[in-house]
Scaffold this motif. Structure first.
Motif: not given
Ligand code: AGP
Length: 610
Positions: A87-103
């Motif tokens: 997962p990737h996080c925001d600046c402070e590590g409060h939010i985590a995201v996993v993603h499949n695809g391309i932005i």
């Protein structure tokens, strides 16, 4: 082309995530990671390399929590590394995201967010999502996701967690697959059903433009604008053991050996009675439309496109309707291919191949109808097409497509029969003869495997020295040549080219020396004599010949160094049987060379990026 999974419930979260990721490893396997809610904060653990590396880390750290998300990656933006893994996080590590695809607009978003003070750590496109969520988060992850998605262009299945709202997962889908698994006192999200099969057999299939808000007790499906969506529950009929290796060394060999059953399942109830008769009601197209079709265009990639070549040949011969086959990545730029009198046939094992999906969309935009031949019920290809013909081959896990290939050809053959029947292009006796011959194919495949599998393995050993191959075929078996060469390239990493045998004299013959082995399908029928002539040309130049020929063909011995025997069937149906020896041969060569057969380098099972 990654695998994502999320879990909320009382089980050991990291174990559930790992189990799901193991089932999704075919979608990507260069790095993996999880984020778990642990006592009010997010614990993020990531590792480059195979899932086993992450599994070891998790076994040491044992993060405890009731909700988490996980990811197995196939790199698109930024090389495989721990930093780039999800997962990737925001600046402070409060939010985590996993993603499949391309932005697609990630560079622009990244620059904007950086100018606003956001600090990025990775080179991925995905990282813009947690930063956008951070920007829009006002105590409600669902609302933040809705707002963030307005800024994003591209494809995604994205799953997010925030430490301030424990027990909540929000996920959204646009063009990348996403399902929500329904448990009791627990719930799941994942890219694909096998990831959750061990825990539940009920799921919602999330569509493009939809999101899910998941807690332990609830799954709310909404549009990404926030409107409630009423979804039917999808009951999964697969047996979890079906997706296991069943005692074999690799999924690939298991799946090769499963072909008699897979072919039987493809036929299913579609050929009935002693007559026999054909029943393809499921294709839904009216007879009037089938009679009107002036041209068929095959929409597919890789192995699936070769299945399309074999089936397309049969359609042309039986129905007199021209069939154009081009790989979907090129086809989507050939805009003059489609109109109202064109039928597109989209062939895809996974049903998630991005190039195939793009070409389907173009075909439909231009007025063509599309028939999908897929293995995965409810997949994107199936849902975005006008009608479906499922191959019913069961889950295919090995990256190299095997049983799906022969079942795809078989499904195409069935459709060719239907078209010929409706258009009055075939005499009833010929149709009955072909249907009877098709019904025999599963037993003939079993007979081939029982009689010849060991011989093919011996040949793989005999020719293990060879580093250059040509695969040749004519007519319906041009596809066998293409598929044979692809199999050897992708799993044994050996130079192999597939050619229409008649093309040899226009160039490739120059490649033939004593160091070259030629494998050729030379079955009895219209193309037999000319194919023998091609073999003669090769042997005259010192090339070695392995022929795939019919049982009882004595003549072939004079033209080949070695012969693999397949049962005799109508030449139009022969690619189904000729496809099996080329798979087996590639498998044994790769195995003897110690290659990573189920996960060849640089490849992934389902190619969900263009
Ligand atoms: C087959 O062995 C390959 N791994 C590949 O060519 C594959 O057939 C292609 O990517 C299409 O996949 P699909 O059938 O899932 O659409």
């Amino acid at each position: 082309m990654c695998g994502i999974v999320g879990y909320l419930g009382p089980r050991t979260t990291y174990e559930v995530l790992l189990e799901g990721l193991r089932r999704l490893e075919y979608r990507g396997y260069d790095s993996a990671g999880v984020a778990i809610q642990v006592n009010g904060h997010l614990e993020v653990i990531k590792a480059q390399g195979k899932l086993s590396v992450l599994a070891d880390l998790l076994a040491q750290r044992k993060p405890e929590g009731r909700s988490g998300i996980g990811h197995t990656r196939w790199a698109t933006h930024g090389p495989p590394s721990e930093i780039n893994s999800h997962p990737h996080c925001d600046c402070e590590g409060h939010i985590a995201v996993v993603h499949n695809g391309i932005i697609e607009n990630y560079l622009e978003l990244r620059e904007k967010l950086q100018a606003e003070g956001h600090k990025f750590k990775s080179q991925t496109d995905t990282e813009v999502i947690p930063h956008l969520l951070e920007k829009y988060y006002r105590g409600d992850l669902e609302k933040a996701m809705q707002r963030a998605l307005k800024d994003i262009q591209g494809s995604y299945a994205a799953v997010a967690l925030v430490d301030k709202q424990p027990g909540l997962i929000v996920a959204a889908r646009q063009y990348s697959p996403l399902v929500a698994g329904i448990g009791e006192g627990e719930n799941f999200v994942a890219s694909d059903i096998p990831a959750i099969l061990k825990f539940t057999r009920k799921a919602y299939l999330i569509d493009n433009g939809e999101m899910v808000v998941v807690t332990e007790q609830n799954i709310d499906v909404k549009t990404i604008e926030g409107k409630s969506v009423k979804k039917p529950v999808f009951q999964v009929k697969w047996d979890a053991a079906m997706a296991e290796k069943g005692g074999h060394k690799h999924f690939m060999i298991k799946e090769i050996l499963e072909q008699p059953d897979a072919l039987r399942q493809t036929i299913g109830q579609r050929i009935r009675g002693r007559g026999p008769t054909l029943n393809l009601e499921e294709t839904k197209f009216s007879d009037a439309f089938l009679k009107r079709i002036k041209k068929i265009v095959i929409i597919a990639c890789g192995t699936a496109s070769y299945a399309g070549m074999a089936g397309g040949y049969c359609i042309e011969r039986l129905c007199g309707v021209p069939v154009i086959v081009d790989v979907a990545s090129e086809l989507q730029h050939r805009e003059c291919m489609f109109d109202k009198s064109t039928l597109g046939i989209a062939i895809s094992q996974s049903g998630e191949t991005a190039d195939t999906l793009q070409a389907i969309r173009m075909a439909r935009r231009q007025g063509a109808k599309v028939l999908a031949i897929t293995n995965v019920i409810g997949s994107s290809v199936a849902r975005e097409s006008d009608s479906n013909l499922y191959i019913q081959a069961g889950p295919e896990i090995g990256v190299a497509s095997t049983k799906a290939y022969t079942s795809q050809i078989l499904a195409m053959l069935l459709f060719a029969m239907k078209l010929a029947e409706v258009r009055g292009a075939i005499k009833p006796a010929r149709l009955r003869g072909l249907l009877r011959a098709i019904k025999k194919l599963p037993d003939q495949a079993a007979e081939f495997l029982a009689k010849e599998a060991k011989h093919v393995k011996r040949l793989a050993k005999k020719y293990l020295w060879c580093k250059r191959y040509l695969y040749l075929g004519r007519g319906p078996n041009y596809s066998t040549a293409m598929e044979g060469a692809l199999k050897l390239k992708e799993i044994a990493y050996i130079d192999a080219e597939g050619y229409a045998a008649g093309e040899m004299k226009h160039g490739p013959l120059a490649l033939v020396t004593e160091e070259c082995t030629v494998m050729s399908a030379v079955v009895e029928g219209e193309h037999y004599e000319k194919s023998l002539g091609n073999l003669q040309e090769i042997r005259a130049r010192g090339g070695k010949v392995i022929a795939i020929a019919n049982e009882g063909d004595a003549e072939i011995e004079k033209y080949a160094d070695d012969v693999i025997r397949i049962p005799k069937t109508d030449e139009l149906l022969s690619p189904v049987l000729a496809g099996i020896p080329v798979q087996l041969y590639a498998y044994h060569v790769a195995d003897m060379l110690g290659c990573e057969i189920d996960q060849p380098r640089n490849l992934a099972k389902s190619v969900t990026v263009e």
